[in-house]
Enzyme design. Sequence first.
Site, mmCIF file in Angstrom:
data_model
loop_
_atom_site.group_PDB
_atom_site.id
_atom_site.type_symbol
_atom_site.label_atom_id
_atom_site.label_comp_id
_atom_site.label_asym_id
_atom_site.label_seq_id
_atom_site.Cartn_x
_atom_site.Cartn_y
_atom_site.Cartn_z
ATOM 1 N N ARG A 19 0.836 -1.204 0.000
ATOM 2 C CA ARG A 19 0.000 0.000 0.000
ATOM 3 C C ARG A 19 0.874 1.257 0.000
ATOM 4 N NH1 ARG A 19 1.397 2.170 4.011
ATOM 5 N NH2 ARG A 19 0.232 3.988 3.336
ATOM 6 N N GLY A 20 0.204 2.404 -0.251
ATOM 7 C CA GLY A 20 0.947 3.668 -0.361
ATOM 8 C C GLY A 20 1.423 3.801 -1.808
ATOM 9 N N ALA A 21 1.221 4.994 -2.374
ATOM 10 C CA ALA A 21 1.488 5.198 -3.802
ATOM 11 C C ALA A 21 2.884 4.744 -4.241
ATOM 12 C CB ALA A 21 1.289 6.678 -4.126
ATOM 13 N N ARG A 52 -6.020 -0.415 -8.094
ATOM 14 C CA ARG A 52 -6.463 0.713 -7.267
ATOM 15 C C ARG A 52 -6.555 1.935 -8.177
ATOM 16 N NH1 ARG A 52 -4.090 1.396 -1.454
ATOM 17 N NH2 ARG A 52 -6.132 2.372 -1.192
ATOM 18 N N CYS A 115 -2.304 9.263 8.012
ATOM 19 C CA CYS A 115 -2.006 8.056 7.230
ATOM 20 C C CYS A 115 -0.502 7.735 7.276
ATOM 21 C CB CYS A 115 -2.486 8.234 5.788
ATOM 22 S SG CYS A 115 -2.600 6.680 4.857
ATOM 23 N N ASP A 184 -1.606 10.969 -3.137
ATOM 24 C CA ASP A 184 -1.661 9.916 -4.157
ATOM 25 C C ASP A 184 -1.714 10.533 -5.539
ATOM 26 O OD1 ASP A 184 -2.155 7.047 -2.864
ATOM 27 O OD2 ASP A 184 -2.972 8.618 -1.596
ATOM 28 N N LYS A 220 3.359 12.049 -9.601
ATOM 29 C CA LYS A 220 1.985 11.744 -9.174
ATOM 30 C C LYS A 220 0.969 12.663 -9.855
ATOM 31 C CE LYS A 220 3.195 9.725 -4.722
ATOM 32 N NZ LYS A 220 3.474 10.002 -3.307
HETATM 33 C C1 RUB Z 1 -1.829 5.923 1.370
HETATM 34 C C2 RUB Z 1 -1.831 7.407 1.319
HETATM 35 C C3 RUB Z 1 -0.486 8.072 1.240
HETATM 36 C C4 RUB Z 1 -0.120 8.292 -0.239
HETATM 37 C C5 RUB Z 1 1.296 8.802 -0.409
HETATM 38 O O1 RUB Z 1 -3.119 5.371 1.195
HETATM 39 O O2 RUB Z 1 -2.838 8.073 1.265
HETATM 40 O O3 RUB Z 1 -0.493 9.311 1.890
HETATM 41 O O4 RUB Z 1 -0.245 7.067 -0.938
HETATM 42 O O5 RUB Z 1 2.189 7.806 -0.010
HETATM 43 P P1 RUB Z 1 -3.292 3.765 1.245
HETATM 44 P P2 RUB Z 1 3.703 7.749 -0.484
HETATM 45 O O6 RUB Z 1 -2.782 3.303 2.558
HETATM 46 O O7 RUB Z 1 -4.774 3.565 1.049
HETATM 47 O O8 RUB Z 1 -2.505 3.184 0.079
HETATM 48 O O9 RUB Z 1 4.330 9.032 -0.033
HETATM 49 O O10 RUB Z 1 4.237 6.537 0.206
HETATM 50 O O11 RUB Z 1 3.720 7.622 -1.979
#
Ligand code: RUB
Length: 292
Positions: A19-21, A52, A115, A184, A220
């Site tokens: 998870r996480g972008a 997603r 988050c 994201d 992004k």
């Molecule tokens: C994760 C989320 C993060 C972004 C950015 O949502 O909202 O703030 O993805 O993350 P989820 P990063 O847990 O639903 O994937 O900085 O790691 O790209």
Amino acid sequence: MASKTILRVCSDIRCMKVRGATNIACTALQVIKGARNKKELTEMIALLMKTRPTEPLMRNGLRYVAYNVQQNFDFKKSLNFWADRYMTMSKFALERIAEIGAKRIVNKARIMTHCHATTVASILAKAKEQYKDFEVYVCETRPRLQGRITAKELAGYGIKVSYIIDSAKQTYINDMDLVLVGADALTAEGNIINKVGTSELAILAREADVDFGVAAELLKFDPITARGHPEPIEERDPGEVWDKPPKGVKVRNPAFDLTKRDLIDFIVTEEGVLSPHNILSTAYEKYPWLRR
Ligand code: RUB
């Protein structure tokens, strides 16, 4: 016919084991390197695109590879080259964001985040490396509790952490010097899409006169938003919120929300600290291929 590996990776992304972008994009770009020919690559990309919907960092990467690989003769070599190139761009962007963003963390600051974002965690880790002393308030982030990932990671760096339930944001916002969140998606209008609850935090920050900053790679930026399409917002399984709600109760579970540019004081990107109004032009300047 899709291989077991790609099906497993898609399932891991959908159920948020990955998870996480940034992690999602990196995992997707890594798995497509297993494609043996153009047809397999196209099938893999189609499957990943459906995992997603609010993930332009992954979508941009998959499109970048698909477009460039087409034009080369040695398929395997070229696939590895373009996938690695995108991952290197993403890694470099993250390192730049950490360096630039750390400068915005002042000694004794109190910072609130929501988050788990790799960008935010990297900035805070870098600031800590620079011996800055600061404290971070981490929102729990219902329903999947990603705040715990952030709290654990930051505490591991030796950063002072307070963990709060989402509805306590307002209680502590007046004690903060900065709110810093990830994103994201960045849109053509300069809005950002991040974990649901982010826009509420931005409104609270504005009311309390606390700076609201975002840390996100220009990769992004979602070009579909420049062509008139709104960024899709994923709605997840209601069971994540309430597994057995009483009859007659409908549970809604949006994963993300949109924070309007007027509530955003700055966006830390690999090209520096930008105003939301400059996102579109800077993203196209830095990555002209996003226009395709
Ligand atoms: C994760 C989320 C993060 C972004 C950015 O949502 O909202 O703030 O993805 O993350 P989820 P990063 O847990 O639903 O994937 O900085 O790691 O790209």
